[in-house]
Design a protein around this motif. Structure first.
Motif, PDB file in Angstrom:
ATOM      1  N   GLN A  95      40.601  35.554  47.701  1.00  0.00           N
ATOM      2  CA  GLN A  95      41.077  34.336  48.345  1.00  0.00           C
ATOM      3  C   GLN A  95      40.202  33.203  47.829  1.00  0.00           C
ATOM      4  O   GLN A  95      39.082  33.436  47.374  1.00  0.00           O
ATOM      5  N   PRO A  96      40.682  31.987  47.873  1.00  0.00           N
ATOM      6  CA  PRO A  96      39.872  30.862  47.404  1.00  0.00           C
ATOM      7  C   PRO A  96      38.579  30.727  48.205  1.00  0.00           C
ATOM      8  O   PRO A  96      38.526  31.016  49.403  1.00  0.00           O
ATOM      9  N   GLY A  97      37.530  30.285  47.509  1.00  0.00           N
ATOM     10  CA  GLY A  97      36.285  29.951  48.167  1.00  0.00           C
ATOM     11  C   GLY A  97      35.292  31.083  48.352  1.00  0.00           C
ATOM     12  O   GLY A  97      34.278  30.889  49.025  1.00  0.00           O
ATOM     13  N   LEU A  98      35.512  32.243  47.775  1.00  0.00           N
ATOM     14  CA  LEU A  98      34.551  33.336  47.919  1.00  0.00           C
ATOM     15  C   LEU A  98      33.273  33.031  47.140  1.00  0.00           C
ATOM     16  O   LEU A  98      33.302  32.375  46.110  1.00  0.00           O
ATOM     17  N   ARG A 131      38.817  30.692  42.233  1.00  0.00           N
ATOM     18  CA  ARG A 131      37.575  29.944  42.045  1.00  0.00           C
ATOM     19  C   ARG A 131      36.367  30.479  42.825  1.00  0.00           C
ATOM     20  O   ARG A 131      35.692  29.710  43.518  1.00  0.00           O
ATOM     21  N   PRO A 132      36.045  31.771  42.714  1.00  0.00           N
ATOM     22  CA  PRO A 132      34.808  32.223  43.361  1.00  0.00           C
ATOM     23  C   PRO A 132      33.605  31.595  42.660  1.00  0.00           C
ATOM     24  O   PRO A 132      33.696  31.177  41.508  1.00  0.00           O
ATOM     25  N   SER A 133      32.484  31.540  43.355  1.00  0.00           N
ATOM     26  CA  SER A 133      31.275  31.007  42.731  1.00  0.00           C
ATOM     27  C   SER A 133      30.796  31.920  41.615  1.00  0.00           C
ATOM     28  O   SER A 133      30.364  31.439  40.568  1.00  0.00           O
ATOM     29  N   ILE A 134      30.878  33.236  41.847  1.00  0.00           N
ATOM     30  CA  ILE A 134      30.384  34.218  40.875  1.00  0.00           C
ATOM     31  C   ILE A 134      31.394  35.343  40.720  1.00  0.00           C
ATOM     32  O   ILE A 134      31.940  35.836  41.704  1.00  0.00           O
ATOM     33  N   LEU A 135      31.606  35.769  39.483  1.00  0.00           N
ATOM     34  CA  LEU A 135      32.354  36.982  39.152  1.00  0.00           C
ATOM     35  C   LEU A 135      31.346  37.964  38.571  1.00  0.00           C
ATOM     36  O   LEU A 135      30.638  37.630  37.618  1.00  0.00           O
ATOM     37  N   ALA A 136      31.267  39.163  39.150  1.00  0.00           N
ATOM     38  CA  ALA A 136      30.327  40.171  38.669  1.00  0.00           C
ATOM     39  C   ALA A 136      31.088  41.415  38.223  1.00  0.00           C
ATOM     40  O   ALA A 136      31.729  42.081  39.035  1.00  0.00           O
ATOM     41  N   PHE A 137      31.023  41.686  36.932  1.00  0.00           N
ATOM     42  CA  PHE A 137      31.629  42.907  36.402  1.00  0.00           C
ATOM     43  C   PHE A 137      30.723  44.084  36.740  1.00  0.00           C
ATOM     44  O   PHE A 137      29.514  44.027  36.510  1.00  0.00           O
ATOM     45  N   THR A 138      31.306  45.151  37.264  1.00  0.00           N
ATOM     46  CA  THR A 138      30.513  46.313  37.660  1.00  0.00           C
ATOM     47  C   THR A 138      30.418  47.339  36.540  1.00  0.00           C
ATOM     48  O   THR A 138      30.203  48.516  36.792  1.00  0.00           O
ATOM     49  N   PHE A 164      32.134  38.533  54.473  1.00  0.00           N
ATOM     50  CA  PHE A 164      30.815  38.263  53.899  1.00  0.00           C
ATOM     51  C   PHE A 164      30.913  37.380  52.666  1.00  0.00           C
ATOM     52  O   PHE A 164      29.938  37.212  51.926  1.00  0.00           O
ATOM     53  N   GLY A 165      32.114  36.838  52.399  1.00  0.00           N
ATOM     54  CA  GLY A 165      32.314  35.972  51.241  1.00  0.00           C
ATOM     55  C   GLY A 165      32.428  36.720  49.931  1.00  0.00           C
ATOM     56  O   GLY A 165      32.200  36.156  48.868  1.00  0.00           O
ATOM     57  N   ILE A 166      32.811  38.009  50.007  1.00  0.00           N
ATOM     58  CA  ILE A 166      32.870  38.871  48.821  1.00  0.00           C
ATOM     59  C   ILE A 166      34.297  39.383  48.627  1.00  0.00           C
ATOM     60  O   ILE A 166      34.946  39.811  49.579  1.00  0.00           O
ATOM     61  N   GLY A 167      34.752  39.370  47.375  1.00  0.00           N
ATOM     62  CA  GLY A 167      36.062  39.902  47.027  1.00  0.00           C
ATOM     63  C   GLY A 167      35.951  41.031  46.031  1.00  0.00           C
ATOM     64  O   GLY A 167      34.869  41.302  45.484  1.00  0.00           O
ATOM     65  N   LEU A 168      37.087  41.680  45.780  1.00  0.00           N
ATOM     66  CA  LEU A 168      37.150  42.817  44.858  1.00  0.00           C
ATOM     67  C   LEU A 168      38.416  42.748  44.010  1.00  0.00           C
ATOM     68  O   LEU A 168      39.474  42.359  44.497  1.00  0.00           O
ATOM     69  N   THR A 169      38.284  43.158  42.762  1.00  0.00           N
ATOM     70  CA  THR A 169      39.436  43.284  41.875  1.00  0.00           C
ATOM     71  C   THR A 169      39.071  44.251  40.751  1.00  0.00           C
ATOM     72  O   THR A 169      37.940  44.734  40.675  1.00  0.00           O
ATOM     73  N   ASP A 170      40.033  44.535  39.906  1.00  0.00           N
ATOM     74  CA  ASP A 170      39.844  45.367  38.719  1.00  0.00           C
ATOM     75  C   ASP A 170      40.556  44.710  37.551  1.00  0.00           C
ATOM     76  O   ASP A 170      41.499  43.942  37.741  1.00  0.00           O
ATOM     77  N   ILE A 171      40.135  45.044  36.345  1.00  0.00           N
ATOM     78  CA  ILE A 171      40.835  44.552  35.162  1.00  0.00           C
ATOM     79  C   ILE A 171      42.194  45.232  35.067  1.00  0.00           C
ATOM     80  O   ILE A 171      43.225  44.587  34.982  1.00  0.00           O
ATOM     81  N   ALA A 172      42.190  46.568  35.084  1.00  0.00           N
ATOM     82  CA  ALA A 172      43.435  47.349  35.020  1.00  0.00           C
ATOM     83  C   ALA A 172      43.971  47.497  36.439  1.00  0.00           C
ATOM     84  O   ALA A 172      43.372  48.191  37.254  1.00  0.00           O
TER      85      ALA A 172
END
Length: 168
Positions: A11-14, A105-112, A66-74
């Motif tokens: 969602q926007p703003g994470l 538009r999250p502040s940070i995207l972190a690849f795991t 907690f302001g955290i989201g999740l996604t995957d490339i595939a």
């Protein structure tokens, strides 16, 4: 349209969005992010102070609070990277991820994983903060918490990310 293996938690703003390559077999079966019992993801989030308690993978939707989201490339495949259908981590999947990040538009995207970060950012980058952004989103590449990648595990990079998120 094919249903994704796991729905995006965006969602926007994470403050932070974690991005894996694809859900593992256990995660796909349980319909929960990072669900393998030996995956270090949930324990690490708590250890680095991003969650107030250890969450269970079934509680993944609560990360939004907690302001955290999740996604995957595939989005439409699951399994180990080497088992994914051709193109699952290719240009089209990387473009679609970039579009989701630009839209939210999250502040940070972190690849795991290193693989995920390199596929999307088209670089031989290592772990840590990446020099380029996706639109205004800061990018980090983290060691994989997967039990299959235990050989390159280093919680120190995750701790640096945790400090950065707390300073947003």
């Amino acid at each position: 349209m094919i249903e994704p293996v796991l729905p995006d938690l965006l969602q926007p703003g994470l403050n932070l969005v974690f991005c894996g390559t694809a859900p593992g077999t256990v995660s796909a079966q349980r319909k929960q992010y990072y669900a393998h019992p030996q995956n270090k993801f949930w324990r690490t989030l708590h250890n680095i102070g991003l969650t107030p308690r250890l969450l269970d993978p079934a509680e993944y939707r609560s990360l939004i609070g907690f302001g955290i989201g999740l996604t995957d490339i595939a989005k439409n495949a699951s399994g180990m990277d080497s088992e994914l259908p051709p193109g699952s981590l290719g240009r089209e999947a990387a473009r679609a991820l970039r579009e989701r990040i630009e839209a939210n538009r999250p502040s940070i995207l972190a690849f795991t994983s290193l693989t995920g970060g390199r596929r999307v950012m088209r670089s031989k980058a290592g772990f840590g903060k990446f020099p380029e952004k996706i639109a205004q989103t800061e990018v980090w590449i983290l060691p994989s918490p997967s039990p299959a990648a235990h050989w390159n595990w280093d919680e120190r990079v995750w701790r640096k990310l945790g400090r950065r998120v707390k300073n947003l």
